[in-house]
Design a protein around this motif. Structure first.
Motif, PDB file in Angstrom:
ATOM      1  N   ASP A 320       0.825  -1.211   0.000  1.00 27.64           N
ATOM      2  CA  ASP A 320       0.000   0.000   0.000  1.00 27.64           C
ATOM      3  C   ASP A 320       0.861   1.263   0.000  1.00 27.64           C
ATOM      4  O   ASP A 320       0.437   2.309  -0.499  1.00 27.64           O
ATOM      5  N   ARG A 325      -1.413   6.784  -6.826  1.00 25.92           N
ATOM      6  CA  ARG A 325      -2.594   7.597  -7.102  1.00 25.92           C
ATOM      7  C   ARG A 325      -2.774   8.601  -5.964  1.00 25.92           C
ATOM      8  O   ARG A 325      -1.847   8.926  -5.242  1.00 25.92           O
ATOM      9  N   HIS A 326      -3.979   9.093  -5.803  1.00 30.50           N
ATOM     10  CA  HIS A 326      -4.286  10.026  -4.732  1.00 30.50           C
ATOM     11  C   HIS A 326      -3.900   9.395  -3.389  1.00 30.50           C
ATOM     12  O   HIS A 326      -4.112   8.206  -3.169  1.00 30.50           O
ATOM     13  N   PRO A 327      -3.303  10.166  -2.456  1.00 28.97           N
ATOM     14  CA  PRO A 327      -2.902   9.607  -1.156  1.00 28.97           C
ATOM     15  C   PRO A 327      -4.030   8.881  -0.436  1.00 28.97           C
ATOM     16  O   PRO A 327      -3.792   7.949   0.327  1.00 28.97           O
ATOM     17  N   LEU A 328      -5.273   9.297  -0.692  1.00 26.02           N
ATOM     18  CA  LEU A 328      -6.404   8.636  -0.043  1.00 26.02           C
ATOM     19  C   LEU A 328      -6.512   7.175  -0.462  1.00 26.02           C
ATOM     20  O   LEU A 328      -6.976   6.335   0.312  1.00 26.02           O
ATOM     21  N   VAL A 329      -6.070   6.847  -1.701  1.00 19.05           N
ATOM     22  CA  VAL A 329      -6.135   5.459  -2.174  1.00 19.05           C
ATOM     23  C   VAL A 329      -5.299   4.554  -1.277  1.00 19.05           C
ATOM     24  O   VAL A 329      -5.715   3.450  -0.917  1.00 19.05           O
ATOM     25  N   ARG A 331      -4.598   4.994   1.837  1.00 19.88           N
ATOM     26  CA  ARG A 331      -5.271   4.825   3.126  1.00 19.88           C
ATOM     27  C   ARG A 331      -6.458   3.866   3.004  1.00 19.88           C
ATOM     28  O   ARG A 331      -6.744   3.101   3.924  1.00 19.88           O
ATOM     29  N   ILE A 332      -7.156   3.912   1.871  1.00 17.07           N
ATOM     30  CA  ILE A 332      -8.271   2.977   1.638  1.00 17.07           C
ATOM     31  C   ILE A 332      -7.745   1.545   1.583  1.00 17.07           C
ATOM     32  O   ILE A 332      -8.315   0.626   2.192  1.00 17.07           O
TER      33      ILE A 332
END
Length: 353
Positions: A320, A325-329, A331-332
């Motif tokens: 991970d 991609r977006h930093p939120l990816v 964390r998801i």
């Protein structure tokens, strides 16, 4: 430029001992590139400060790094990696800075250690195609590109957003452009999430195209549209569902199997045994996102367990932390991983070249 400090004031060395404090001065030849390296309002240097716990001060084309010896060495390596990228004409953004830091932190691994440029600076692995040059943004991507160079069969395994498919298509496009192979074959399992082709409207091409769209997207990103269209018309570029591979021997080609976690054991064995003379195979997938019916073994999970020690096969494991991609990816991905049992262990940069 005024000095800045990491969180909580002046950063402390990682060991917490004042005796470990050191400082490193790095000078860059090109003032314009040095300015781009530091970023607007020195934001790139601020990122390095925050993530490595060092104090970075820029004056003119020089940077002084203060902190723990290990962290200073990693900060210098990260700056070198980013400067090489700029000298090659590629811009850098926040994702590139974070990737260079991860590369520097993992530099002890021989597979992740970038190569030296003639001037002694370090360079990340890259893939050059007609439309763009793609550079590795973290140690796993660097190892993946180098593995595709040296091995006949490469498994790229890990979560969404790590660049597995994109880099594989970029590498395949580069081989086609250089004339190293005669054909490019892109494939995916065409049955996913309980849907079957027979229930979809249209002819066969219309039925399978939605499943193969990510491969088309990456291909058009690497090659001019007219080049792709000519290749598809002539058969030099083939995008086909996995079922169409049966009975074929794929010689002098680069063959990519995407979403391989959704293959059955029999399908995976069938695909891998299509490898012919002068060909390379790249298999990508995420063992945690299997859409096969309950109880059915994923062909990818089985293959990475069975083939881990086979000569000529390299397995690259993405985590991970390698999501680009977006930093939120990222964390998801971490949240889902924490809630599900871990899949079979796969070495991060394992296998034999």
């Amino acid at each position: 430029m005024s000095p800045r400090h990491g969180p909580g004031g002046r950063p402390q060395p990682r060991s917490g001992q004042a005796s470990d404090l050191t400082h490193v001065v790095v000078a860059f030849d090109d003032n314009r590139l040095a300015s781009e390296l530091f970023g607007q309002f020195d934001q790139n240097l601020a990122t390095i400060e925050k993530l490595l716990g060092v104090d970075v001060v820029a004056r003119g084309n020089q940077v002084t790094i203060r902190g723990g010896a290990e962290a200073c060495a990693q900060a210098r390596l990260a700056l070198d990696l980013l400067y090489v990228r700029l000298t090659q004409g590629h811009p850098i953004g926040t994702g590139d800075v974070e990737g260079a830091i991860r590369m520097a932190e993992d530099a002890e691994s021989q597979l992740a250690l970038p190569s030296l440029e003639p001037k002694g600076r370090l360079a990340m692995a890259q893939i050059a195609t007609r439309r763009r040059t793609v550079m590795a943004r973290n140690p796993a991507q660097d190892a993946y590109i180098r593995a595709m160079d040296r091995a006949e069969l490469v498994f790229g395994i890990g979560p969404a957003g790590t660049g597995k498919t994109y880099l594989a298509v970029a590498y395949a496009a580069a081989l086609i452009e250089r004339g190293d192979v005669a054909r490019l074959i892109l494939s995916r399992p065409a049955v996913e999430a309980g849907e079957r082709l027979g229930f979809l409207p249209g002819d066969m091409k219309e039925k399978v195209d939605p499943y193969l769209r990510p491969l088309y997207d990456a291909l058009y990103d690497m090659l001019p549209a007219e080049r792709v269209e000519r290749g598809l018309s002539s058969g030099m570029i083939e995008v086909a569902p996995l079922a169409f591979m049966r009975g074929r021997t794929l010689a002098n080609a680069v063959v990519i199997l995407d979403e391989a976690q959704n293959t059955t054991s029999m399908q995976m064995k069938m695909f891998l045994t299509r490898l012919g003379e002068g060909s390379k195979m790249i298999v990508t997938g995420d063992p945690t996102q299997v859409d096969l019916p309950p109880g059915q073994v994923s062909g990818l999970a089985e293959a990475i367990d069975l083939l881990g020690d086979v000569e000529g096969i390299v397995q690259i494991r993405f985590a991970d932390t390698d999501v680009v991609r977006h930093p939120l990816v990222a964390r998801i991905v971490r949240a889902y991983d924490a809630a599900t049992p871990a899949p079979s262990a796969v070495r991060r940069h394992g296998g034999r070249p």
